[in-house]
Design an enzyme around this catalytic site. Structure first.
Site, PDB file in Angstrom:
ATOM      1  N   HIS A  48      -7.340  11.073  30.385  1.00  0.00           N
ATOM      2  CA  HIS A  48      -8.684  11.650  30.379  1.00  0.00           C
ATOM      3  C   HIS A  48      -8.830  12.833  31.350  1.00  0.00           C
ATOM      4  O   HIS A  48      -9.138  13.946  30.908  1.00  0.00           O
ATOM      5  CB  HIS A  48      -9.725  10.550  30.630  1.00  0.00           C
ATOM      6  CG  HIS A  48     -11.093  11.049  30.950  1.00  0.00           C
ATOM      7  ND1 HIS A  48     -11.875  11.723  30.038  1.00  0.00           N
ATOM      8  CD2 HIS A  48     -11.817  10.995  32.095  1.00  0.00           C
ATOM      9  CE1 HIS A  48     -13.022  12.047  30.608  1.00  0.00           C
ATOM     10  NE2 HIS A  48     -13.017  11.626  31.848  1.00  0.00           N
ATOM     11  N   HIS A  72     -11.604  14.421  39.003  1.00  0.00           N
ATOM     12  CA  HIS A  72     -13.049  14.170  38.934  1.00  0.00           C
ATOM     13  C   HIS A  72     -13.450  12.707  38.867  1.00  0.00           C
ATOM     14  O   HIS A  72     -14.560  12.348  39.233  1.00  0.00           O
ATOM     15  CB  HIS A  72     -13.686  14.950  37.772  1.00  0.00           C
ATOM     16  CG  HIS A  72     -13.568  14.288  36.438  1.00  0.00           C
ATOM     17  ND1 HIS A  72     -12.518  14.488  35.590  1.00  0.00           N
ATOM     18  CD2 HIS A  72     -14.367  13.396  35.805  1.00  0.00           C
ATOM     19  CE1 HIS A  72     -12.671  13.770  34.496  1.00  0.00           C
ATOM     20  NE2 HIS A  72     -13.785  13.092  34.595  1.00  0.00           N
ATOM     21  N   ASP A  73     -12.578  11.822  38.407  1.00  0.00           N
ATOM     22  CA  ASP A  73     -12.964  10.410  38.317  1.00  0.00           C
ATOM     23  C   ASP A  73     -12.342   9.550  39.412  1.00  0.00           C
ATOM     24  O   ASP A  73     -12.535   8.340  39.432  1.00  0.00           O
ATOM     25  CB  ASP A  73     -12.568   9.836  36.941  1.00  0.00           C
ATOM     26  CG  ASP A  73     -13.674  10.036  35.914  1.00  0.00           C
ATOM     27  OD1 ASP A  73     -14.852  10.085  36.319  1.00  0.00           O
ATOM     28  OD2 ASP A  73     -13.355  10.153  34.712  1.00  0.00           O
ATOM     29  N   GLU A  76     -15.042   7.923  41.718  1.00  0.00           N
ATOM     30  CA  GLU A  76     -15.895   6.968  41.009  1.00  0.00           C
ATOM     31  C   GLU A  76     -15.127   5.709  40.618  1.00  0.00           C
ATOM     32  O   GLU A  76     -15.637   4.602  40.750  1.00  0.00           O
ATOM     33  CB  GLU A  76     -16.447   7.668  39.760  1.00  0.00           C
ATOM     34  CG  GLU A  76     -17.096   6.739  38.765  1.00  0.00           C
ATOM     35  CD  GLU A  76     -18.586   6.946  38.714  1.00  0.00           C
ATOM     36  OE1 GLU A  76     -19.004   8.095  38.852  1.00  0.00           O
ATOM     37  OE2 GLU A  76     -19.312   5.950  38.548  1.00  0.00           O
ATOM     38  N   ASP A  77     -13.910   5.892  40.133  1.00  0.00           N
ATOM     39  CA  ASP A  77     -13.216   4.760  39.496  1.00  0.00           C
ATOM     40  C   ASP A  77     -12.033   4.194  40.276  1.00  0.00           C
ATOM     41  O   ASP A  77     -11.424   3.237  39.834  1.00  0.00           O
ATOM     42  CB  ASP A  77     -12.693   5.179  38.103  1.00  0.00           C
ATOM     43  CG  ASP A  77     -13.833   5.508  37.161  1.00  0.00           C
ATOM     44  OD1 ASP A  77     -14.943   5.005  37.412  1.00  0.00           O
ATOM     45  OD2 ASP A  77     -13.618   6.254  36.194  1.00  0.00           O
ATOM     46  N   ASP A 139     -16.148  17.051  30.929  1.00  0.00           N
ATOM     47  CA  ASP A 139     -15.943  15.602  30.965  1.00  0.00           C
ATOM     48  C   ASP A 139     -16.673  14.962  29.784  1.00  0.00           C
ATOM     49  O   ASP A 139     -16.113  14.166  29.036  1.00  0.00           O
ATOM     50  CB  ASP A 139     -16.495  15.090  32.303  1.00  0.00           C
ATOM     51  CG  ASP A 139     -16.488  13.573  32.412  1.00  0.00           C
ATOM     52  OD1 ASP A 139     -15.442  12.967  32.130  1.00  0.00           O
ATOM     53  OD2 ASP A 139     -17.532  13.008  32.793  1.00  0.00           O
TER      54      ASP A 139
END
Ligand code: MN
Length: 711
Positions: A48, A72-73, A76-77, A139
């Site tokens: 992704h 970018h993630d 968050e993840d 995204d």
């Protein structure tokens, strides 16, 4: 999946400043952080961010943006922290990743629950570094491209709706047309798969037959350009399925009636050439009035520039023509991404900065004030063109569809507040409940328990919640009204006969007649389901008495006109059936009275009595549907006429579409049949106009259907 080397050489193909080592490190960092995480498609999660980075490279974004895309993630993840990212990749990249992460949190809560703070963060982070917004859109684009792998249908639909309502308008706002169109098309495909498919196949069909037309028109336009020594690139294209659907919806027209499915784009070198090209086109072809736009001298506020015109072009085809320079074209496709200046922290090139002044002003206000009122009065941006935000007295942000009224707002808070709404204030000023809300309005509703919904309220709300609540409330008010009439008939009768009937006796009568409650009995009397005579017989039986009906009791008792329960405004005269038009609830209807026989009910558009208004002997009265017409289970028969290509199997395809929308075909007749066309007349059972409109729209969008009409 792209390798680190692919990314490095990709960025190098459009910019010089590339730190190979930094990109490799970011790639490995994200790979390690996401580890064994998988997406619903079964692919490793890491694919992704890599594909998001690829989209950013397609947009020709600078190295730091692509790196932030890779990362970018991670915050968050995974367990990655902002300190780690600062340490490894520097403050600037860390800030961008942090901004994207904040936007994702905003995304998690449902739209209606989004609060001021989140809304502020969204704007702040997006505006202080436009690259955050560009990554967020990339995204979302990748998530949309892989949406089909999500297993839960409701979740998919929610994401598609959110994309249409928030992300596509955002992409448009900053001028990223190609991303906007792709987002809309995928969301459209998810929300209305059957309509999408049929528009798509119609377009393909149209393209197959018009390929030669496009070539001919292009050549003719090229010849014109050559005759005044302008070299240009001309491309002809069909519009996107979603934009076609939007037009069909907004202008309520069929596929055939769309005149500008074909658009030609002429790209020249200089601005003077744009106008020269326009001049020669206008001299050679008939200009369609009212369609010329000069977005070169007055650019759109997303900085889009172009000349637009529509002409009856070569081959007598009505075409839309856009003329622009190469530079304008890049801006039109990539929008704000086209003039990002990477040297100054992702801010916009100073030359173009005035375009984004609105965004910057907003940031200033947000950063420098804690004064809510000031924030509100200044935040009327056009950020989300389909949604308006308004604020409750407690400071909660509510989002409503554009066009929503103060009454919609009241119902959005709570149906009790809607039902008893008495006085409204917008930004401190008293307004009518019908007032349409504008972005940033502060709305205040005062309730009064003696206030109740009125029939005319139905026409001044647009949200489903308000509509159904009003219908429900009116329906129970109507019930109450009928009960009161029934009770007064009952009381009046016993008073007239000077019978002093006790409460226990009334109870007993009701029970003997097998009513579950007193109010049910009075309701039945009100609508003359049972008569006073029935009541009297029961009373006689119970009391062993022998009271008889007096003469005056046979006079017409006060009852509710049964027609009135479906249609308002019919005087107390018989209804004469007609066969010319078949109104369904929601159609605009009128009553026609000729002579003394009774009243005919027609749709306003019924062709049969056009011009009748002038006839002295004909009286026309306004009628309206009551909410009962929408609420009860009754089905109405609507006639639908279709002109379609005749081919085996087409009829069953139409039947299938009708069935999918829960309509029931009760009759089908073929009135005319040419070599390859048939005229069909369908009678379809539906509940109301909303259902019928969806059925007609679905039929209209089928490849072989030429025309659908009702009368
Ligand atoms: Mn993501």
């Amino acid at each position: 999946m792209l390798t680190p080397q692919d990314i490095i050489s990709g960025i190098k193909s459009y910019t010089e400043k590339v730190d190979d080592e930094l990109i490799r490190r970011a790639y490995i960092f994200a790979l390690e952080k996401h580890g064994t995480q998988v997406r619903e498609s079964g692919e490793p999660f890491f694919s992704h961010p890599v594909e998001v980075a690829e989209i950013l490279m397609f947009l020709k974004m600078d190295q730091n943006t692509v790196i932030a895309g890779l990362l970018h993630d991670t915050m968050e993840d995974t367990d990655a922290t902002i300190e780690e990212i600062v340490e490894n990749f520097g403050q600037q990249i860390a800030n961008i990743v942090d901004g994207v992460t904040k936007l994702s949190k905003f995304e998690m809560s449902s739209i209606a629950e989004k609060q001021t703070e989140n809304f502020k963060k969204l704007l702040l982070s997006a505006a202080s570094d436009i690259r955050v917004l560009i990554i967020k859109l990339s995204d979302r684009l990748h998530n949309m491209r892989t949406l089909k792998f999500k297993k839960k249908k409701l979740r998919r639909m929610y994401i598609a709706k959110e994309t249409l309502e928030i992300y596509a308008p955002l992409a448009e706002r900053i001028g990223m047309t190609s991303i906007k169109e792709e987002l809309q098309d995928i969301a459209f495909m998810e929300l209305y798969p059957d309509i999408y498919k049929s528009i798509k196949s119609r377009l393909k069909h149209l393209y197959d037959v018009s390929e030669q037309i496009v070539v001919t028109i292009t050549t003719e336009l090229e010849t014109l350009a050559n005759s005044i020594d302008i070299s240009c690139t001309i491309s002809g294209r069909l519009k996107s399925p979603y934009s076609i659907w939007e037009k069909m919806n907004v202008r309520n027209i069929s596929f055939e009636q769309l005149s500008d499915i074909m658009a030609f784009r002429i790209i020249v070198d200089t601005i003077p050439q744009c106008y020269q090209m326009l001049g020669i086109i206008h001299r050679n072809y008939l200009v369609v009035p009212g369609r010329f736009r000069d977005y070169i001298s007055t650019p759109k506020n997303n900085s889009y520039q172009s000349l637009h015109t529509s002409v009856i072009g070569p081959l007598n085809k009505r075409i839309e023509v856009q003329i622009r320079t190469k530079e304008m074209h890049i801006v039109a496709e990539y929008g704000v991404a086209a003039h990002c200046d990477y040297k100054t922290n992702g801010s916009i090139k100073s030359k173009k900065s005035y375009d984004y002044q609105w965004l910057r002003n907003l940031v200033n206000i947000l950063e420098n004030t804690s004064n809510m009122e000031e924030f509100l009065s200044n935040s009327r941006t056009e950020m989300l063109s389909d949604t308006v935000f308004c604020i409750t007295p407690k400071g909660t942000i509510m989002s409503l569809p554009r066009g929503a009224s103060v009454l919609d707002f009241a119902y959005a808070i709570h149906s009790d507040i809607g039902n008893h709404a008495a006085v409204a204030k917008v930004n401190g000023k008293p307004v009518s409940l019908k007032t349409v809300i504008e972005n940033g309005d502060q709305v205040e509703i005062s309730v009064n328990q003696t206030q109740f919904p009125k029939p005319e309220w139905e026409s001044c709300v647009s949200t489903i919640k308000a509509k159904t609540s009003i219908k429900k409330a009116l329906n129970s008010l109507e019930k109450e009204r009928i009960e009161i009439i029934g009770k007064s008939n009952f009381d009046e009768f016993f008073q007239k006969h000077e019978i002093n009937i006790s409460d226990q006796d009334i109870d007993l009568i009701s029970k003997t007649l097998k009513f579950e409650s007193l109010s049910r009995m009075f309701y039945s009397i009100g609508v003359t389901q049972i008569t006073i005579h029935d009541v009297l017989q029961t009373y006689n039986k119970l009391k062993n008495s022998n009271i008889e009906l007096a003469n005056e009791d046979f006079e017409k008792p006060k009852t509710v006109n049964t027609n009135e329960r479906i249609i308002f405004g019919i005087p107390n005269i018989p209804v004469i059936p007609v066969s010319c038009c078949t109104p369904v609830p929601g159609d605009k209807i009128i009553g026609v009275i000729r002579g003394n026989n009774g009243i005919e009910i027609h749709v306003e558009k019924c062709p049969l009595f056009k011009g009748l208004e002038k006839d002295q002997d004909v009286k026309i009265i306004d009628l309206s549907w009551s909410r009962n017409a929408f609420e009860n289970e009754t089905k109405y028969i609507a006639k639908v006429n279709i002109v379609a290509e005749y081919e085996p199997g087409n009829l069953s395809k139409i039947a299938e579409v009708v069935e999918n929308r829960c309509g029931n075909i009760v009759s089908l007749r073929i009135s005319e049949k040419f070599e390859n066309f048939v005229q069909l007349h369908l009678e379809i059972e539906v509940s109301d106009i909303a259902q019928l409109t969806m059925i007609i729209a679905s039929i209209r969008s089928m490849v072989f259907v030429n025309e659908v009409t009702r009368w």
